[in-house]
Scaffold this motif. Structure first.
Motif, PDB file in Angstrom:
ATOM      1  N   LYS A  17       0.505  -9.021  -0.433  1.00  0.00           N
ATOM      2  CA  LYS A  17      -0.548  -7.891   0.112  1.00  0.00           C
ATOM      3  C   LYS A  17       0.093  -7.423   1.428  1.00  0.00           C
ATOM      4  O   LYS A  17       0.618  -8.017   2.114  1.00  0.00           O
ATOM      5  CB  LYS A  17      -1.991  -8.693   0.567  1.00  0.00           C
ATOM      6  CG  LYS A  17      -2.969  -7.805   1.018  1.00  0.00           C
ATOM      7  CD  LYS A  17      -4.128  -8.537   0.980  1.00  0.00           C
ATOM      8  CE  LYS A  17      -5.388  -7.475   1.408  1.00  0.00           C
ATOM      9  NZ  LYS A  17      -5.530  -7.254   2.923  1.00  0.00           N
ATOM     10  N   ALA A  53       3.269  -1.685 -10.593  1.00  0.00           N
ATOM     11  CA  ALA A  53       1.789  -1.408  -9.947  1.00  0.00           C
ATOM     12  C   ALA A  53       0.791  -1.832 -10.739  1.00  0.00           C
ATOM     13  O   ALA A  53      -0.390  -2.041 -10.515  1.00  0.00           O
ATOM     14  CB  ALA A  53       1.946   0.437  -9.898  1.00  0.00           C
ATOM     15  N   SER A  54       0.882  -1.894 -12.237  1.00  0.00           N
ATOM     16  CA  SER A  54       0.101  -2.385 -13.146  1.00  0.00           C
ATOM     17  C   SER A  54      -0.313  -3.809 -12.693  1.00  0.00           C
ATOM     18  O   SER A  54      -1.316  -4.195 -12.905  1.00  0.00           O
ATOM     19  CB  SER A  54       0.465  -2.173 -14.440  1.00  0.00           C
ATOM     20  OG  SER A  54       1.073  -0.887 -14.868  1.00  0.00           O
ATOM     21  N   LYS A  81      -2.337  -4.275  -9.559  1.00  0.00           N
ATOM     22  CA  LYS A  81      -3.680  -3.884  -9.894  1.00  0.00           C
ATOM     23  C   LYS A  81      -4.283  -4.838 -10.653  1.00  0.00           C
ATOM     24  O   LYS A  81      -5.628  -5.269 -10.113  1.00  0.00           O
ATOM     25  CB  LYS A  81      -3.730  -2.682 -10.685  1.00  0.00           C
ATOM     26  CG  LYS A  81      -4.954  -1.721 -10.723  1.00  0.00           C
ATOM     27  CD  LYS A  81      -4.882  -0.272 -10.976  1.00  0.00           C
ATOM     28  CE  LYS A  81      -6.058   0.373 -10.644  1.00  0.00           C
ATOM     29  NZ  LYS A  81      -6.825   0.635 -12.180  1.00  0.00           N
ATOM     30  N   GLN A  82      -3.876  -5.463 -11.674  1.00  0.00           N
ATOM     31  CA  GLN A  82      -4.689  -6.516 -12.495  1.00  0.00           C
ATOM     32  C   GLN A  82      -4.951  -7.558 -11.650  1.00  0.00           C
ATOM     33  O   GLN A  82      -5.768  -8.225 -12.057  1.00  0.00           O
ATOM     34  CB  GLN A  82      -3.480  -6.763 -13.650  1.00  0.00           C
ATOM     35  CG  GLN A  82      -3.928  -7.655 -14.617  1.00  0.00           C
ATOM     36  CD  GLN A  82      -2.706  -8.073 -15.510  1.00  0.00           C
ATOM     37  OE1 GLN A  82      -1.678  -7.178 -15.639  1.00  0.00           O
ATOM     38  NE2 GLN A  82      -2.922  -9.099 -15.758  1.00  0.00           N
ATOM     39  N   ASN A 122      -5.536  -7.454  -8.187  1.00  0.00           N
ATOM     40  CA  ASN A 122      -6.156  -6.785  -6.939  1.00  0.00           C
ATOM     41  C   ASN A 122      -5.502  -6.923  -5.893  1.00  0.00           C
ATOM     42  O   ASN A 122      -6.173  -7.539  -4.870  1.00  0.00           O
ATOM     43  CB  ASN A 122      -7.395  -7.818  -7.086  1.00  0.00           C
ATOM     44  CG  ASN A 122      -8.342  -7.009  -7.796  1.00  0.00           C
ATOM     45  OD1 ASN A 122      -8.515  -6.006  -7.606  1.00  0.00           O
ATOM     46  ND2 ASN A 122      -9.256  -7.718  -8.578  1.00  0.00           N
ATOM     47  N   GLU A 153      -3.000  -5.064  -3.248  1.00  0.00           N
ATOM     48  CA  GLU A 153      -2.304  -3.728  -2.849  1.00  0.00           C
ATOM     49  C   GLU A 153      -1.128  -3.971  -2.021  1.00  0.00           C
ATOM     50  O   GLU A 153      -0.946  -4.894  -0.970  1.00  0.00           O
ATOM     51  CB  GLU A 153      -3.383  -2.988  -1.779  1.00  0.00           C
ATOM     52  CG  GLU A 153      -4.356  -2.141  -2.722  1.00  0.00           C
ATOM     53  CD  GLU A 153      -5.331  -1.295  -1.842  1.00  0.00           C
ATOM     54  OE1 GLU A 153      -5.006  -0.667  -0.817  1.00  0.00           O
ATOM     55  OE2 GLU A 153      -6.435  -1.014  -2.429  1.00  0.00           O
TER      56      GLU A 153
END
Ligand code: PRP
Ligand code: ZN
Length: 286
Positions: free
Chosen positions: A112, A125-126, A129-130, A132, A134
Motif C-alpha cells: 500500500k 494494476a489489475s 485492484k483485485q 484492493n 492502492e
C-alpha cells in the motif's frame, strides 16, 4: 496465387531460439534467418515476420500477421483481441512482485502506497485492484531490477525465470501475478484457407510436443516375467514383443510418458527387466 499463412515471431530475446527451433522440428526451415526481418519457408506455405514481442499481439489483432508466437505475459499485458490456439511449453517464467531482501513483508497490504517499478503496468494494476491495494506504478521499459537499488522505487514487478536476476540485485519474490509460457495465437477472422493451413501446422506442433513428453523404451525380459512386465507398459496400442536369439528371453518395446517415467523404470527393473534402453522420440502421431 498460393495462400500463405503469416506468422509473427520474436526478433530477439527469450523466445527467439525456441520459436525457430519449434518451426524447424515441424519440418519448416526458414530461409535467411540471419536477417531477421521477413522470410519464407520452402517446406510449408508460411511467411515469417520477425518483430518485437511487445508488438506481436497488436499485429495479430490487426491481421497484419495471421498467427504469432508470444509469451502469455506480453499477450495479457497488451490485452489485445487474439485467440490462444495452443500452449507451446517453452519460455516458462512468472511475473512476480519483489522487494529488497532485508525488507519486512507482511502480506499484500505491505505494498500500500509503495512505488512499484515495472514494464507490466496493466497486469500489475489489475492485480493490485483485485486485492484492493492502492500503490504508485512507475512504468519503465527495462532494467527494472535495479530500480530499488538506485532509489527509483521500493518494489519491482518483473519476469522471473531462474531467479538469478532477483538474487543478484538483492531482491526477494513476495507475490506471483502470472505464470507464463509461450503460446500460439491467431487472429479472430481467419479465412477457411488460413484455418486449414493453421490446422496443418497445429497437427505438426502437437506431434512434436507429444514426442517430447514421451520416450521409447526397449528392454530384455525373461519369458516367465513377460506378463508382469507387459502389464506395467502402456505402449501406443500395446507393447511389441520380439524373441531374442537366446531362448527363454524376449525384447519388449514400448512408449513411456515423462510423468511416470522413473517410477515405471524402477518397477520394470524390480519385475526382472534387464538392459533397459531409453531413446528420444522425434515425432509422435497417434
Ligand atoms: C527478464 C526480466 C529479468 C530476467 C529474469 O528480462 O526482466 O531481467 O528476465 O530472468 P532470471 O530470473 O532467469 O534471471 P528479459 O530477458 O525478458 O529481457 P528484458 O528485460 O529486455 O525484457
Ligand atoms: Zn520484451
Amino acid at each position: 496465387m498460393v495462400q500463405k499463412l503469416r506468422i509473427a515471431i520474436q526478433k530477439s530475446g527469450r523466445l527467439y531460439d525456441d520459436s525457430v527451433k519449434l518451426l524447424s522440428e515441424c519440418g519448416i526451415d526458414l530461409r535467411n534467418v540471419r536477417e531477421r526481418l521477413r522470410t519464407e519457408s520452402d517446406d510449408f506455405p508460411l511467411e515469417v515476420f520477425f518483430l518485437r514481442d511487445d508488438d506481436i499481439p497488436q499485429y495479430v489483432e490487426d491481421g497484419v500477421a495471421d498467427i504469432g508466437i508470444v509469451g502469455e505475459n506480453v499477450l495479457y499485458e497488451k490485452n489485445r483481441q487474439a485467440e490462444v490456439v495452443e500452449e507451446l511449453g517453452f519460455g516458462k517464467c512468472r511475473l512476480s512482485i519483489a522487494i529488497l531482501r532485508n525488507q519486512h513483508y507482511d502480506g499484500i497490504r505491505t505494498l500500500k502506497g509503495k512505488r512499484i517499478a515495472t514494464s507490466y503496468p496493466f497486469l500489475v494494476a489489475s492485480y493490485l485492484k483485485q486485492h484492493n491495494v492502492e500503490a504508485d506504478i512507475h512504468e519503465i521499459s527495462g532494467s527494472v531490477e535495479i530500480a530499488p537499488g538506485i532509489g527509483l522505487a521500493d518494489v519491482v514487478a518483473d519476469l522471473v525465470s531462474s531467479g538469478s536476476t532477483l538474487f543478484m540485485n538483492g531482491l526477494k519474490e513476495v507475490e506471483t501475478i502470472l505464470q507464463s509460457q509461450a503460446v500460439l495465437i491467431k487472429n479472430k477472422d481467419l479465412s477457411k484457407e488460413q484455418l486449414d493451413l493453421l490446422d496443418k501446422l497445429l497437427f505438426r506442433i502437437k506431434a512434436v510436443k507429444k514426442a517430447k513428453r514421451n520416450k521409447y523404451v526397449l528392454l530384455n525380459a525373461p519369458n516367465e516375467k513377460l506378463g508382469e512386465i507387459i502389464a506395467l507398459l502402456p505402449g501406443m496400442k500395446s507393447p511389441s514383443v520380439l524373441p531374442l536369439a537366446e531362448t527363454g528371453w524376449s525384447s519388449v518395446h514400448s512408449v513411456l510418458s515423462e510423468d511416470e517415467f522413473w517410477e515405471k523404470i524402477e518397477q520394470l527393473k524390480a519385475a526382472g527387466a534387464q538392459g533397459i534402453l531409453v531413446v528420444p522420440i522425434e515425432k509422435m502421431v497417434v
